[in-house]
Motif scaffolding. Structure first.
Motif, PDB file in Angstrom:
ATOM      1  N   ILE A 123      16.275  32.955  12.891  1.00  0.00           N
ATOM      2  CA  ILE A 123      16.853  33.771  11.343  1.00  0.00           C
ATOM      3  C   ILE A 123      15.907  34.169  10.675  1.00  0.00           C
ATOM      4  O   ILE A 123      14.709  34.687  10.053  1.00  0.00           O
ATOM      5  N   THR A 124      17.061  34.836  10.024  1.00  0.00           N
ATOM      6  CA  THR A 124      17.223  36.661   9.624  1.00  0.00           C
ATOM      7  C   THR A 124      17.860  36.423   8.181  1.00  0.00           C
ATOM      8  O   THR A 124      18.946  36.135   7.955  1.00  0.00           O
ATOM      9  N   ILE A 125      16.778  36.832   6.857  1.00  0.00           N
ATOM     10  CA  ILE A 125      17.060  36.349   5.308  1.00  0.00           C
ATOM     11  C   ILE A 125      17.349  37.921   4.730  1.00  0.00           C
ATOM     12  O   ILE A 125      15.711  38.727   5.194  1.00  0.00           O
ATOM     13  N   SER A 126      17.526  37.940   3.686  1.00  0.00           N
ATOM     14  CA  SER A 126      17.413  39.470   3.109  1.00  0.00           C
ATOM     15  C   SER A 126      16.103  39.753   2.642  1.00  0.00           C
ATOM     16  O   SER A 126      16.374  40.849   2.153  1.00  0.00           O
ATOM     17  N   SER A 127      15.784  38.603   1.536  1.00  0.00           N
ATOM     18  CA  SER A 127      15.095  39.239   0.891  1.00  0.00           C
ATOM     19  C   SER A 127      13.698  39.728   1.541  1.00  0.00           C
ATOM     20  O   SER A 127      12.477  40.116   1.002  1.00  0.00           O
ATOM     21  N   VAL A 128      13.035  38.429   3.658  1.00  0.00           N
ATOM     22  CA  VAL A 128      12.330  39.385   4.037  1.00  0.00           C
ATOM     23  C   VAL A 128      12.442  40.782   4.700  1.00  0.00           C
ATOM     24  O   VAL A 128      12.095  41.472   5.232  1.00  0.00           O
ATOM     25  N   VAL A 129      13.733  40.736   4.901  1.00  0.00           N
ATOM     26  CA  VAL A 129      14.276  41.942   5.857  1.00  0.00           C
ATOM     27  C   VAL A 129      14.331  43.309   4.398  1.00  0.00           C
ATOM     28  O   VAL A 129      14.065  44.707   4.984  1.00  0.00           O
ATOM     29  N   GLY A 130      14.285  42.921   3.096  1.00  0.00           N
ATOM     30  CA  GLY A 130      14.460  44.066   2.716  1.00  0.00           C
ATOM     31  C   GLY A 130      15.729  45.275   2.319  1.00  0.00           C
ATOM     32  O   GLY A 130      15.502  46.137   1.385  1.00  0.00           O
ATOM     33  N   GLY A 151      21.726  32.512  16.502  1.00  0.00           N
ATOM     34  CA  GLY A 151      21.181  33.239  15.606  1.00  0.00           C
ATOM     35  C   GLY A 151      21.678  32.385  13.904  1.00  0.00           C
ATOM     36  O   GLY A 151      22.257  32.855  13.510  1.00  0.00           O
ATOM     37  N   LEU A 152      21.017  33.119  12.937  1.00  0.00           N
ATOM     38  CA  LEU A 152      21.312  32.930  11.399  1.00  0.00           C
ATOM     39  C   LEU A 152      20.754  34.513  10.860  1.00  0.00           C
ATOM     40  O   LEU A 152      19.866  34.901  11.449  1.00  0.00           O
ATOM     41  N   VAL A 153      22.637  34.912  10.134  1.00  0.00           N
ATOM     42  CA  VAL A 153      22.426  35.825   8.840  1.00  0.00           C
ATOM     43  C   VAL A 153      22.490  36.019   7.923  1.00  0.00           C
ATOM     44  O   VAL A 153      23.069  35.642   7.571  1.00  0.00           O
ATOM     45  N   SER A 154      21.366  35.707   6.660  1.00  0.00           N
ATOM     46  CA  SER A 154      21.849  35.577   5.703  1.00  0.00           C
ATOM     47  C   SER A 154      21.136  36.288   4.573  1.00  0.00           C
ATOM     48  O   SER A 154      20.437  36.462   4.325  1.00  0.00           O
ATOM     49  N   HIS A 207      29.394  38.173  15.654  1.00  0.00           N
ATOM     50  CA  HIS A 207      28.564  37.280  13.667  1.00  0.00           C
ATOM     51  C   HIS A 207      29.408  36.854  13.758  1.00  0.00           C
ATOM     52  O   HIS A 207      31.603  37.493  13.294  1.00  0.00           O
ATOM     53  N   ILE A 208      29.385  35.852  13.254  1.00  0.00           N
ATOM     54  CA  ILE A 208      31.033  34.739  12.274  1.00  0.00           C
ATOM     55  C   ILE A 208      30.201  34.627  11.504  1.00  0.00           C
ATOM     56  O   ILE A 208      29.019  34.217  10.212  1.00  0.00           O
ATOM     57  N   GLY A 209      30.948  35.066  10.117  1.00  0.00           N
ATOM     58  CA  GLY A 209      30.890  34.257   8.742  1.00  0.00           C
ATOM     59  C   GLY A 209      32.266  34.480   7.808  1.00  0.00           C
ATOM     60  O   GLY A 209      33.527  34.504   8.650  1.00  0.00           O
ATOM     61  N   ASP A 210      32.142  34.326   6.708  1.00  0.00           N
ATOM     62  CA  ASP A 210      33.137  34.094   5.653  1.00  0.00           C
ATOM     63  C   ASP A 210      33.302  34.493   4.999  1.00  0.00           C
ATOM     64  O   ASP A 210      34.556  35.068   3.598  1.00  0.00           O
ATOM     65  N   SER A 211      32.497  35.694   4.362  1.00  0.00           N
ATOM     66  CA  SER A 211      32.903  36.948   3.862  1.00  0.00           C
ATOM     67  C   SER A 211      32.956  38.551   5.035  1.00  0.00           C
ATOM     68  O   SER A 211      32.116  39.083   5.499  1.00  0.00           O
ATOM     69  N   GLU A 212      34.320  38.815   5.129  1.00  0.00           N
ATOM     70  CA  GLU A 212      34.493  39.791   4.920  1.00  0.00           C
ATOM     71  C   GLU A 212      34.024  41.440   4.774  1.00  0.00           C
ATOM     72  O   GLU A 212      33.819  41.884   5.628  1.00  0.00           O
ATOM     73  N   LYS A 239      25.465  37.259  24.577  1.00  0.00           N
ATOM     74  CA  LYS A 239      24.358  37.179  24.880  1.00  0.00           C
ATOM     75  C   LYS A 239      23.419  36.206  23.395  1.00  0.00           C
ATOM     76  O   LYS A 239      22.823  35.516  23.817  1.00  0.00           O
ATOM     77  N   VAL A 240      24.141  36.766  22.208  1.00  0.00           N
ATOM     78  CA  VAL A 240      23.880  35.959  21.617  1.00  0.00           C
ATOM     79  C   VAL A 240      24.980  35.993  20.589  1.00  0.00           C
ATOM     80  O   VAL A 240      25.785  37.102  20.093  1.00  0.00           O
ATOM     81  N   ILE A 241      25.251  34.827  19.746  1.00  0.00           N
ATOM     82  CA  ILE A 241      26.132  34.652  18.266  1.00  0.00           C
ATOM     83  C   ILE A 241      24.927  34.172  17.405  1.00  0.00           C
ATOM     84  O   ILE A 241      24.663  33.342  17.565  1.00  0.00           O
ATOM     85  N   PHE A 242      25.653  35.393  16.032  1.00  0.00           N
ATOM     86  CA  PHE A 242      25.018  35.342  15.002  1.00  0.00           C
ATOM     87  C   PHE A 242      25.802  34.154  13.992  1.00  0.00           C
ATOM     88  O   PHE A 242      27.112  35.173  13.571  1.00  0.00           O
ATOM     89  N   PHE A 243      25.720  33.757  12.479  1.00  0.00           N
ATOM     90  CA  PHE A 243      26.435  32.966  12.165  1.00  0.00           C
ATOM     91  C   PHE A 243      25.346  33.394  10.270  1.00  0.00           C
ATOM     92  O   PHE A 243      23.844  33.853  10.211  1.00  0.00           O
TER      93      PHE A 243
END
Length: 227
Positions: free
Chosen positions: A159-166, A134-137, A191-196, A7-11
């Motif tokens: 777009i989901t960023i850490s400083s907003v989520v806490g 969506g972005l998760v960063s 979810h697709i990313g470059d950090s294991e 349904k969704v792919i996050f990056f």
């Protein structure tokens, strides 16, 4: 057996969709030179990676939302100051705060960034298929402007960023917050990313299907505590 379409792919963003053209060390050195400070880009690169690994995640519990950009600025300034201190050139700056303001603003423009060649064909194809993206960063609020300036904003509905989520990846709160924006179950998302650690482990922990990108070391932005 055909794989079910998500349904969704996050990056993840930096290091996955786009990277720093000349590397952090060279970019820092070029702007430092404009402020009459000469330093070795390789030394700065090494110092930056060390400073970043020592830093705490960019989360600010109890801070009002309007204060987040200022806190992000201060967080990065501390890392930059630590970087130039470790490189042994901090005393050469007449006005480090003024220099850092230039540096921070530079990374909010498209100039230091490049989009990986495999990115646009992939996201355009998935977007055309009707898959939400969506972005998760763990990057900061500048990400909203950067994505727009790199002509990618129209493909992402969240777009989901850490400083907003806490919380910062690999914390499950990051992924659950992103999923909530799409009314999506973990089993329905990739979810697709470059950090294991931050991307693959964080996503699979809550039941998402994850894919680990193996960018070359020189292409990675060292925005991960595993590098």
């Amino acid at each position: 057996m055909k794989q079910q379409k998500p349904k969704v792919i996050f990056f993840d963003a930096v290091g996955t969709l786009f990277g720093v053209k000349e590397g952090v060390g060279k970019t820092y050195a070029k702007i430092a030179k404009k402020n009459n400070v000469d330093t070795d880009p390789d030394v700065l690169e090494k110092a930056f990676r060390a400073a970043f690994k020592r830093s705490r995640p960019p989360i600010f519990p109890g801070v009002d939302s309007f204060q987040i950009p200022e806190k992000e600025f201060q967080w990065w300034e501390a890392i930059a100051r630590d970087t130039f201190t470790e490189a042994g050139v901090i005393d050469q700056f007449e006005d480090f705060s003024g220099f850092f303001t230039q540096l921070y603003a530079h990374f909010a423009t498209p100039d230091p960034w490049f989009v990986f060649q495999d990115v646009m064909p992939s996201i355009k194809s998935w977007h055309k298929q009707g898959i939400e993206l969506g972005l998760v960063s763990n990057f900061d609020s500048r990400l909203f402007a950067i994505v727009e300036l790199l002509d990618m904003k129209q493909y992402f509905s969240s777009i989901t960023i850490s400083s907003v989520v806490g919380a910062a990846k690999p914390d499950s709160k990051m992924f659950l917050s992103a999923l909530d924006k799409h009314n999506c179950l973990p089993s329905q998302a990739w979810h697709i990313g470059d950090s294991e650690l931050e991307d693959y482990d964080g996503a699979t922990k809550i039941g998402m299907k994850a894919f680990l990108l193996e960018r070359s070391p020189e292409q990675r932005f060292p925005y991960s505590r595993q590098y």
